[in-house]
Design an enzyme around this catalytic site. Structure first.
Site, PDB file in Angstrom:
ATOM      1  N   ASP A 142       2.801  -7.230   7.321  1.00 38.11           N
ATOM      2  CA  ASP A 142       3.750  -6.492   6.487  1.00 38.11           C
ATOM      3  C   ASP A 142       5.182  -6.697   6.995  1.00 38.11           C
ATOM      4  O   ASP A 142       6.117  -6.842   6.210  1.00 38.11           O
ATOM      5  CB  ASP A 142       3.407  -5.000   6.482  1.00 38.11           C
ATOM      6  N   HIS A 183      -1.468   0.085   5.912  1.00 37.92           N
ATOM      7  CA  HIS A 183      -1.573  -1.353   5.663  1.00 37.92           C
ATOM      8  C   HIS A 183      -2.282  -1.623   4.341  1.00 37.92           C
ATOM      9  O   HIS A 183      -3.197  -2.423   4.256  1.00 37.92           O
ATOM     10  CB  HIS A 183      -2.319  -2.020   6.827  1.00 37.92           C
TER      11      HIS A 183
END
Length: 341
Positions: free
Chosen positions: A176, A203
């Protein structure tokens, strides 16, 4: 002595110092569970190239001897061994300093990370049971999705085994961060290698919250709409890759890179390198949730300090409140699975 010869001698001395320094590093064993898979193979390659790794243990249910033989031909110092099947899992894990877990099935078009839960949750539980037995002090880097649930599963397994140390369990959310850096650099027209963007939360989908207000180098070139679009793209980065591969894969190469970046940070921390900071999904008191991704300072025992969120923009504050419900549900789903199965 001629200047050219002096330069040459200087280069030789620098190389010798570098070699001496490298040879003085502590020996570190890294085990990769799921090493023959789409993430595992490139991750194995990248860890073989890491000079901090002295022993690389590659494990999977099938196909590992070939991957190990292939990777072992690379002329870097790490010694490679391949292990396959349940009866070799213990040997693969023994003495490991870091265990990286990319094992499990990948995401296909139309699937969410939670669709993977029933398969991957069982895999993670079994692997963590073995970790608790064979290398209870290892740092565990969880890549298997859904990370928002698999990290709590691992924690529960370790608690039952009496080996849980919250400082040694990490959900790898580095992809990310990698995406946020790349997308921000492209939009802000800054050099990508100079960029840093903290990403907090979880996530998966809206639980991924990039803090572009804290991005460096700062820029005034981005509008509120730009920030909104960058946030959405970061949250949907995995889907973007799944759709681009048209059902033939997920984010394997970029995930392997991100996994290698985080493992390298853990190795540096273990070796006493100061001020190593990465974002990770860990046990946390930053919010009311038991697990949360934020900046983490890494050290000789794993987590040295979980850092706070810093100053958030109004858009980020709203995103933080919006993600909590979904993240809480995913955490509780993992805990429930671990205790009922």
């Amino acid at each position: 002595m001629r200047p050219s010869l002096m330069r040459s001698a200087s280069q030789v001395l620098r190389r010798r110092r570098s070699y001496s320094s490298a040879s003085g590093q502590p020996e570190r064993k890294v085990a990769i569970l799921g090493a023959a898979g789409g993430i595992g193979q490139p991750l194995s390659l990248l860890m073989k190239l890491n000079p901090l790794v002295s022993s690389l243990s590659l494990y999977d249910i099938a196909g590992t001897p070939g991957v190990a033989a292939d990777v072992s031909h690379i002329n870097s110092p790490a010694q490679v061994k391949g292990f396959m099947g349940d009866d070799q899992l213990g040997e693969a894990l023994e003495g490991s300093d870091i265990v990286i877990i990319p094992a499990g099935v990948p995401r296909k078009p139309g699937m969410t990370r939670d669709d993977l839960f029933n398969i991957n949750a069982g895999i993670v539980k079994n692997l963590c049971t073995a970790i608790a037995k064979y290398c209870p002090n290892a740092l565990v880097n969880m890549i298997s999705n859904p990370v928002n649930s698999t990290v709590p599963i691992a924690a529960e397994v370790f608690k039952k085994a009496g080996t849980y140390d919250e400082k040694r369990l990490f959900g790898v959310t580095t992809l990310d961060v990698v995406r946020a850096k790349t997308f921000y650099a492209g939009k802000a027209n800054v050099h990508v290698t100079d960029v840093n963007v903290p990403v907090v939360g979880g996530h998966a989908g809206i639980t991924i919250l990039p803090l572009f207000s804290q991005a460096t180098p700062a820029t005034n070139a981005l509008s509120a709409e730009d920030i909104k679009a960058l946030t959405k793209r970061t949250q949907d980065g995995g889907t973007e890759v799944v759709e681009a591969k048209a059902g033939k894969g997920s984010a394997t190469l970029s995930m392997a890179y991100a996994g290698a970046v985080f493992a390298n940070a853990c190795l540096k921390g273990l070796n006493g390198v100061p001020d190593v900071v990465e974002c990770s999904f860990v046990q946390s008191t930053v919010t009311e949730l038991p697990f949360f991704a934020s900046k983490v300072k890494l050290g000789k025992n794993g987590v040295e300090e979980v850092l706070g969120l810093g100053q958030l923009s109004d858009f980020e504050k709203e995103g933080l409140e919006n993600l909590k419900g979904e993240l809480k549900t995913s955490i509780e789903k993992g805990i429930k699975f671990a205790n009922e199965n």
